[in-house]
Design an enzyme around this catalytic site. Sequence first.
Site, mmCIF file in Angstrom:
data_model
loop_
_atom_site.group_PDB
_atom_site.id
_atom_site.type_symbol
_atom_site.label_atom_id
_atom_site.label_comp_id
_atom_site.label_asym_id
_atom_site.label_seq_id
_atom_site.Cartn_x
_atom_site.Cartn_y
_atom_site.Cartn_z
ATOM 1 N N GLN A 20 0.806 -1.219 0.000
ATOM 2 C CA GLN A 20 0.000 0.000 0.000
ATOM 3 C C GLN A 20 0.843 1.276 0.000
ATOM 4 O OE1 GLN A 20 -2.554 -1.782 3.349
ATOM 5 N NE2 GLN A 20 -3.953 -0.457 2.254
ATOM 6 N N ARG A 77 3.880 -0.076 13.084
ATOM 7 C CA ARG A 77 3.492 -1.379 12.541
ATOM 8 C C ARG A 77 3.572 -1.309 11.018
ATOM 9 N NH1 ARG A 77 -2.133 -3.939 11.202
ATOM 10 N NH2 ARG A 77 -1.397 -6.022 10.616
ATOM 11 N N HIS A 121 0.854 -9.405 4.732
ATOM 12 C CA HIS A 121 -0.224 -8.411 4.600
ATOM 13 C C HIS A 121 -0.686 -8.423 3.147
ATOM 14 C CE1 HIS A 121 -2.023 -4.680 6.620
ATOM 15 N NE2 HIS A 121 -2.645 -4.824 5.477
ATOM 16 N N ASN A 165 -2.111 -10.845 8.561
ATOM 17 C CA ASN A 165 -3.053 -9.738 8.739
ATOM 18 C C ASN A 165 -4.414 -10.102 8.156
ATOM 19 O OD1 ASN A 165 -3.524 -6.821 9.482
ATOM 20 N ND2 ASN A 165 -4.231 -6.867 7.370
ATOM 21 N N GLU A 166 -5.439 -9.944 8.965
ATOM 22 C CA GLU A 166 -6.843 -10.090 8.562
ATOM 23 C C GLU A 166 -7.096 -11.378 7.777
ATOM 24 O OE1 GLU A 166 -8.342 -6.415 6.908
ATOM 25 O OE2 GLU A 166 -7.868 -5.318 8.726
ATOM 26 N N ASN A 294 -8.105 -5.588 14.571
ATOM 27 C CA ASN A 294 -8.387 -4.604 13.520
ATOM 28 C C ASN A 294 -9.898 -4.364 13.503
ATOM 29 O OD1 ASN A 294 -5.702 -4.954 13.009
ATOM 30 N ND2 ASN A 294 -5.935 -5.519 10.839
ATOM 31 N N TYR A 296 -13.039 -1.429 12.410
ATOM 32 C CA TYR A 296 -13.413 -0.173 11.741
ATOM 33 C C TYR A 296 -14.861 0.206 11.971
ATOM 34 C CZ TYR A 296 -8.976 -0.375 9.290
ATOM 35 O OH TYR A 296 -7.632 -0.401 9.004
ATOM 36 N N GLU A 353 -5.226 -1.996 14.111
ATOM 37 C CA GLU A 353 -5.799 -1.098 13.088
ATOM 38 C C GLU A 353 -7.124 -0.535 13.580
ATOM 39 O OE1 GLU A 353 -6.328 -2.446 9.036
ATOM 40 O OE2 GLU A 353 -4.452 -3.580 9.152
ATOM 41 N N TRP A 399 -4.806 3.126 11.898
ATOM 42 C CA TRP A 399 -4.609 2.978 10.442
ATOM 43 C C TRP A 399 -5.060 4.271 9.800
ATOM 44 C CZ3 TRP A 399 -2.192 -0.475 7.443
ATOM 45 C CH2 TRP A 399 -2.327 -0.282 6.079
ATOM 46 N N GLU A 406 -5.700 1.802 -1.121
ATOM 47 C CA GLU A 406 -6.715 1.107 -0.336
ATOM 48 C C GLU A 406 -7.328 -0.029 -1.152
ATOM 49 O OE1 GLU A 406 -7.429 0.866 2.738
ATOM 50 O OE2 GLU A 406 -9.093 -0.499 2.320
ATOM 51 N N TRP A 407 -6.449 -0.960 -1.574
ATOM 52 C CA TRP A 407 -6.865 -2.188 -2.237
ATOM 53 C C TRP A 407 -7.799 -1.973 -3.413
ATOM 54 C CZ3 TRP A 407 -3.039 -4.912 -0.861
ATOM 55 C CH2 TRP A 407 -2.516 -4.832 0.431
HETATM 56 C C1 JJW Z 1 -19.358 -8.986 4.178
HETATM 57 C C2 JJW Z 1 -19.182 -8.367 2.813
HETATM 58 O O1 JJW Z 1 -18.225 -7.303 2.850
HETATM 59 C C3 JJW Z 1 -17.962 -6.689 1.588
HETATM 60 C C4 JJW Z 1 -16.813 -5.688 1.716
HETATM 61 O O2 JJW Z 1 -15.820 -6.351 2.418
HETATM 62 C C5 JJW Z 1 -14.745 -5.710 2.970
HETATM 63 C C6 JJW Z 1 -14.517 -5.979 4.298
HETATM 64 C C7 JJW Z 1 -13.432 -5.422 4.916
HETATM 65 C C8 JJW Z 1 -12.598 -4.577 4.195
HETATM 66 C C9 JJW Z 1 -11.485 -3.964 4.905
HETATM 67 C C10 JJW Z 1 -10.613 -3.024 4.451
HETATM 68 N N1 JJW Z 1 -9.870 -2.730 5.521
HETATM 69 C C11 JJW Z 1 -8.819 -1.694 5.619
HETATM 70 C C12 JJW Z 1 -7.540 -2.454 5.440
HETATM 71 N N2 JJW Z 1 -7.272 -3.344 6.578
HETATM 72 C C13 JJW Z 1 -5.905 -3.724 6.348
HETATM 73 C C14 JJW Z 1 -5.229 -2.509 5.762
HETATM 74 O O3 JJW Z 1 -4.538 -2.913 4.616
HETATM 75 C C15 JJW Z 1 -6.361 -1.551 5.385
HETATM 76 O O4 JJW Z 1 -6.165 -1.027 4.097
HETATM 77 N N3 JJW Z 1 -10.204 -3.468 6.555
HETATM 78 N N4 JJW Z 1 -11.213 -4.213 6.206
HETATM 79 C C16 JJW Z 1 -12.826 -4.320 2.846
HETATM 80 C C17 JJW Z 1 -13.923 -4.893 2.229
#
Ligand code: JJW
Length: 447
Positions: A20, A77, A121, A165-166, A294, A296, A353, A399, A406-407
Amino acid sequence: MAIIRFPEDFKWGVATAAYQIEGAAHEGGRGKSIWDTFSYTPGKVLNGDNGDVACDSYHRYPEDVQLMKELGVDIYRFSVSWPRIFPNGVGEVNQEGLDYYHRLVDELLAAGIEPMCTLYHWDLPQALQDKGGWENRETVDAFVNYAETMFQSFEGKIKSWLTINEPWCVSFLSNYLGLHAPGKKDLSAAVTISHHLLLAHGKASLRFKELDVEGQIGFAPNFTWLDPYSNRQEDIDACQRGIGWMADWFLDPIFKGTYPDYLVKLYEENNATLPIEPGDMNFIKDSVDYIGINYYESNVGRFNEDAGILQVENVDMGYKRTDIGWYIEPAGFYNILTYLTDRYGKIPMYITENGICINDGVENGEVNDSRRIDYLQAHITAVHRSLQSGVNLKGYITWSLLDNFEWAEGYSKRFGLVHVNYRTLERTKKDSYYWYQKIINNGWFTV
Ligand SMILES: CCOCCOc1ccc(-c2cn(C[C@@H]3NC[C@@H](O)[C@H]3O)nn2)cc1
């Protein structure tokens, strides 16, 4: 008016991740990752954005460390790009990759900042994905080899490690919902991957102990909270499934040595079975010194038999939303922290996070992101309330330090305390940076 005061030894930090922020995607001997492949696949990432340059932190890390030093954080981190260390996932180590992270870690230590390293990650080497990725049990051993290389190379410098992570995002979001790399939509694959992630974590944790590495090792799941829309048992059960999907599924194996039955049965009903082999669960059970949290957002949930395999849907209650559309509900933070403590005991936890997407831009050299300050104040207050109720919280890491990739949302969504101009790469401290700086330095704030 009340003073929210934290213990003297409570730690404060900021978080980022390799793909990222680093950029330099074709430099320093780095191999291709699944996020290079995914972001170059038309339609997968908003605006066709990718991590080729990102925040250029590969070159600008001294400036970023200086930002952290001025902020006064105790912990940074960050994550290591596996394909920088092993361009093909396994085989020959890329010394240039190790050297980069030693430069970064040395800069942090010189600034009096503790490095907290996330080994995985999301940027799996593409070469491993070409052989099945996390669905292939061999990737478990490739991860352990990578982890062991990092433990030995950074012995004495890095003392806080996180393996994965996650894991919910890595398994279900990326291989069942198909929204993140590699973008599969296969429940059976996702369930298999979730087990291999836990096994990889457990085996890496065992190597950490066998090598007698100084420090602590953990795991950083992401969590949501769901309040039942009504007192009907079907709504209560639906919310438990929605919470347990991310929490129980990944933490019961660690703290109880078994997967939660209600989800095992649900997946089996949908032709997804766990590929557990004899001895697997022994690697996973009791394999953490701490866990990363983590968090949000939380929602209100209710039963809907047509709402996917979990049969739970979010109900629009008109809560305020962030600029990425997530709800703002700080009570959910307290609820999940106490839920985890009730279910697993007073396990050492760091918030690894928590933050908010607010897309405010630079005006007259400033970023007046008051909504981010409001979010952070409300959520850090919830953290304080959790501490007072006995949750074993050691620190809070927000975070993120920088706006970054952001992915699937690309660069359209900003989570940073510091604004990044993606054309010039200029960093601008936001109002929230100064607010957080005051909290860190005072150890208290008023509400
Ligand atoms: C149930 C269906 O849901 C549809 C959407 O589903 C999601 C869920 C969660 C995320 C999500 C994104 N982030 C932030 C990142 N965490 C790590 C770090 O790299 C940050 O950029 N956390 N969770 C995105 C999409």
